[in-house]
Every structure is written in structure tokens, then in C-alpha cells.
Design a protein around this motif. Structure first.
Motif, PDB file in Angstrom:
ATOM      1  N   THR A  59       0.867  -1.178   0.000  1.00  0.00           N
ATOM      2  CA  THR A  59       0.000   0.000   0.000  1.00  0.00           C
ATOM      3  C   THR A  59       0.904   1.228   0.000  1.00  0.00           C
ATOM      4  N   LEU A  60       0.740   2.062  -1.034  1.00  0.00           N
ATOM      5  CA  LEU A  60       1.585   3.245  -1.220  1.00  0.00           C
ATOM      6  C   LEU A  60       0.720   4.440  -1.582  1.00  0.00           C
ATOM      7  N   PRO A  61       1.240   5.648  -1.377  1.00  0.00           N
ATOM      8  CA  PRO A  61       0.541   6.822  -1.914  1.00  0.00           C
ATOM      9  C   PRO A  61       0.576   6.787  -3.450  1.00  0.00           C
ATOM     10  N   LEU A  62      -0.524   7.178  -4.063  1.00  0.00           N
ATOM     11  CA  LEU A  62      -0.625   7.126  -5.520  1.00  0.00           C
ATOM     12  C   LEU A  62       0.422   8.004  -6.184  1.00  0.00           C
ATOM     13  N   TRP A  63       0.772   9.154  -5.566  1.00  0.00           N
ATOM     14  CA  TRP A  63       1.757  10.041  -6.183  1.00  0.00           C
ATOM     15  C   TRP A  63       3.103   9.344  -6.331  1.00  0.00           C
ATOM     16  N   SER A  64       3.475   8.481  -5.388  1.00  0.00           N
ATOM     17  CA  SER A  64       4.763   7.792  -5.495  1.00  0.00           C
ATOM     18  C   SER A  64       4.741   6.758  -6.620  1.00  0.00           C
ATOM     19  N   VAL A  65       3.619   6.074  -6.789  1.00  0.00           N
ATOM     20  CA  VAL A  65       3.496   5.100  -7.887  1.00  0.00           C
ATOM     21  C   VAL A  65       3.557   5.827  -9.234  1.00  0.00           C
ATOM     22  N   LEU A  66       2.868   6.958  -9.342  1.00  0.00           N
ATOM     23  CA  LEU A  66       2.882   7.725 -10.588  1.00  0.00           C
ATOM     24  C   LEU A  66       4.273   8.287 -10.876  1.00  0.00           C
ATOM     25  N   THR A  67       4.985   8.732  -9.850  1.00  0.00           N
ATOM     26  CA  THR A  67       6.335   9.270 -10.034  1.00  0.00           C
ATOM     27  C   THR A  67       7.287   8.186 -10.534  1.00  0.00           C
ATOM     28  N   VAL A  68       7.222   7.010  -9.933  1.00  0.00           N
ATOM     29  CA  VAL A  68       8.081   5.905 -10.381  1.00  0.00           C
ATOM     30  C   VAL A  68       7.749   5.523 -11.823  1.00  0.00           C
ATOM     31  N   THR A  69       6.470   5.502 -12.160  1.00  0.00           N
ATOM     32  CA  THR A  69       6.059   5.183 -13.530  1.00  0.00           C
ATOM     33  C   THR A  69       6.551   6.232 -14.512  1.00  0.00           C
ATOM     34  N   LEU A  70       6.450   7.510 -14.142  1.00  0.00           N
ATOM     35  CA  LEU A  70       6.935   8.591 -15.002  1.00  0.00           C
ATOM     36  C   LEU A  70       8.442   8.480 -15.225  1.00  0.00           C
ATOM     37  N   LEU A  71       9.191   8.249 -14.162  1.00  0.00           N
ATOM     38  CA  LEU A  71      10.649   8.134 -14.286  1.00  0.00           C
ATOM     39  C   LEU A  71      11.051   6.923 -15.124  1.00  0.00           C
ATOM     40  N   ALA A  72      10.356   5.805 -14.952  1.00  0.00           N
ATOM     41  CA  ALA A  72      10.650   4.614 -15.762  1.00  0.00           C
ATOM     42  C   ALA A  72      10.364   4.894 -17.238  1.00  0.00           C
ATOM     43  N   GLY A  73       9.263   5.588 -17.515  1.00  0.00           N
ATOM     44  CA  GLY A  73       8.942   5.933 -18.900  1.00  0.00           C
ATOM     45  C   GLY A  73       9.960   6.873 -19.514  1.00  0.00           C
ATOM     46  N   LEU A  74      10.403   7.863 -18.738  1.00  0.00           N
ATOM     47  CA  LEU A  74      11.422   8.790 -19.235  1.00  0.00           C
ATOM     48  C   LEU A  74      12.732   8.064 -19.531  1.00  0.00           C
ATOM     49  N   LEU A  75      13.147   7.187 -18.626  1.00  0.00           N
ATOM     50  CA  LEU A  75      14.387   6.440 -18.835  1.00  0.00           C
ATOM     51  C   LEU A  75      14.307   5.531 -20.062  1.00  0.00           C
ATOM     52  N   LEU A  76      13.184   4.839 -20.217  1.00  0.00           N
ATOM     53  CA  LEU A  76      13.023   3.985 -21.398  1.00  0.00           C
ATOM     54  C   LEU A  76      12.999   4.810 -22.684  1.00  0.00           C
ATOM     55  N   GLY A  77      12.339   5.963 -22.651  1.00  0.00           N
ATOM     56  CA  GLY A  77      12.308   6.834 -23.820  1.00  0.00           C
ATOM     57  C   GLY A  77      13.688   7.346 -24.190  1.00  0.00           C
ATOM     58  N   LEU A  78      14.473   7.736 -23.190  1.00  0.00           N
ATOM     59  CA  LEU A  78      15.841   8.193 -23.451  1.00  0.00           C
ATOM     60  C   LEU A  78      16.708   7.060 -23.994  1.00  0.00           C
ATOM     61  N   LEU A  79      16.513   5.863 -23.471  1.00  0.00           N
ATOM     62  CA  LEU A  79      17.274   4.712 -23.951  1.00  0.00           C
ATOM     63  C   LEU A  79      16.965   4.416 -25.412  1.00  0.00           C
ATOM     64  N   VAL A  80      15.698   4.420 -25.768  1.00  0.00           N
ATOM     65  CA  VAL A  80      15.301   4.170 -27.161  1.00  0.00           C
ATOM     66  C   VAL A  80      15.825   5.277 -28.070  1.00  0.00           C
ATOM     67  N   ALA A  81      15.732   6.538 -27.648  1.00  0.00           N
ATOM     68  CA  ALA A  81      16.231   7.646 -28.463  1.00  0.00           C
ATOM     69  C   ALA A  81      17.737   7.544 -28.651  1.00  0.00           C
ATOM     70  N   HIS A  82      18.442   7.155 -27.615  1.00  0.00           N
ATOM     71  CA  HIS A  82      19.898   7.013 -27.711  1.00  0.00           C
ATOM     72  C   HIS A  82      20.276   5.881 -28.675  1.00  0.00           C
ATOM     73  N   ARG A  83      19.560   4.778 -28.597  1.00  0.00           N
ATOM     74  CA  ARG A  83      19.857   3.650 -29.493  1.00  0.00           C
ATOM     75  C   ARG A  83      19.548   4.007 -30.948  1.00  0.00           C
ATOM     76  N   ARG A  84      18.453   4.765 -31.178  1.00  0.00           N
ATOM     77  CA  ARG A  84      18.132   5.178 -32.553  1.00  0.00           C
ATOM     78  C   ARG A  84      19.185   6.139 -33.109  1.00  0.00           C
ATOM     79  N   ALA A  85      19.696   7.012 -32.247  1.00  0.00           N
ATOM     80  CA  ALA A  85      20.690   7.989 -32.692  1.00  0.00           C
ATOM     81  C   ALA A  85      21.991   7.321 -33.077  1.00  0.00           C
ATOM     82  N   ARG A  86      22.300   6.186 -32.461  1.00  0.00           N
ATOM     83  CA  ARG A  86      23.551   5.478 -32.771  1.00  0.00           C
ATOM     84  C   ARG A  86      23.501   4.778 -34.113  1.00  0.00           C
ATOM     85  N   ARG A  87      22.297   4.487 -34.618  1.00  0.00           N
ATOM     86  CA  ARG A  87      22.171   3.781 -35.898  1.00  0.00           C
ATOM     87  C   ARG A  87      22.503   4.648 -37.062  1.00  0.00           C
TER      88      ARG A  87
END
Length: 87
Positions: A59-87
Motif C-alpha cells: 500500500t503506497l501513496p498514488l503520487w509515489s506510484v505515478l512518479t516511479v512510472t513517469l521516471l521509468a517511462g522517461l528512462l526507457l524513452g531516453l534509452l530508445v532515443a539514444h539507441r536510434r541515434a547510434r544507428r
């Protein structure tokens, strides 16, 4: 040379807008708007939620779950953008 000839230096750059005398990319403005909306959404949702992970239930506050989800999405997006730029 003709008087209407443009220099190639500024003809094909990224789209920008001038804000207080500085050129700002439209991508930057869009990113700031999305981050601001995400922060507002996270701040507006303060209740507690039950999250079931594979085995434990937490059981967690919803804001913490949303923050973790946002950060995970940002990290995955940066990873994909970095991999595309290397091609």
C-alpha cells in the motif's frame, strides 16, 4: 548572386520560436508542457493505493506510484532515443 538567396546556415535548422530574445526549440517547449502536466497530475492524486507486485502486496501513496512510472517511462524513452541515434 541574387539578393533573395538565403545562407544555408539557418535555412534547415530545427523549428524554433524566439522567447525573450533567445531561440527556443519547439521540442523543448512541448517537453516542458508535458512534464508540467505530469507533475500537476501527480500532485492532484494523493490517495493511497494497493499495488500487487508478483508476490507482495504493498500500500503506497498514488503520487509515489505515478512518479516511479513517469521516471521509468522517461528512462526507457531516453534509452530508445539514444539507441536510434547510434544507428
Amino acid at each position: 548572386m541574387s539578393r533573395n538567396t538565403r545562407s544555408s546556415a539557418g535555412a534547415y535548422g530545427p523549428p524554433t520560436v524566439t522567447v525573450k530574445g533567445r531561440a527556443v526549440r519547439l521540442r523543448t517547449i512541448g517537453s516542458l508542457l508535458i512534464v508540467a502536466a505530469a507533475i500537476w497530475f501527480i500532485a492532484a492524486n494523493t490517495g493511497s493505493v494497493t499495488v500487487r507486485l508478483w508476490i507482495p502486496t504493498v500500500t503506497l501513496p498514488l503520487w509515489s506510484v505515478l512518479t516511479v512510472t513517469l521516471l521509468a517511462g522517461l528512462l526507457l524513452g531516453l534509452l530508445v532515443a539514444h539507441r536510434r541515434a547510434r544507428r
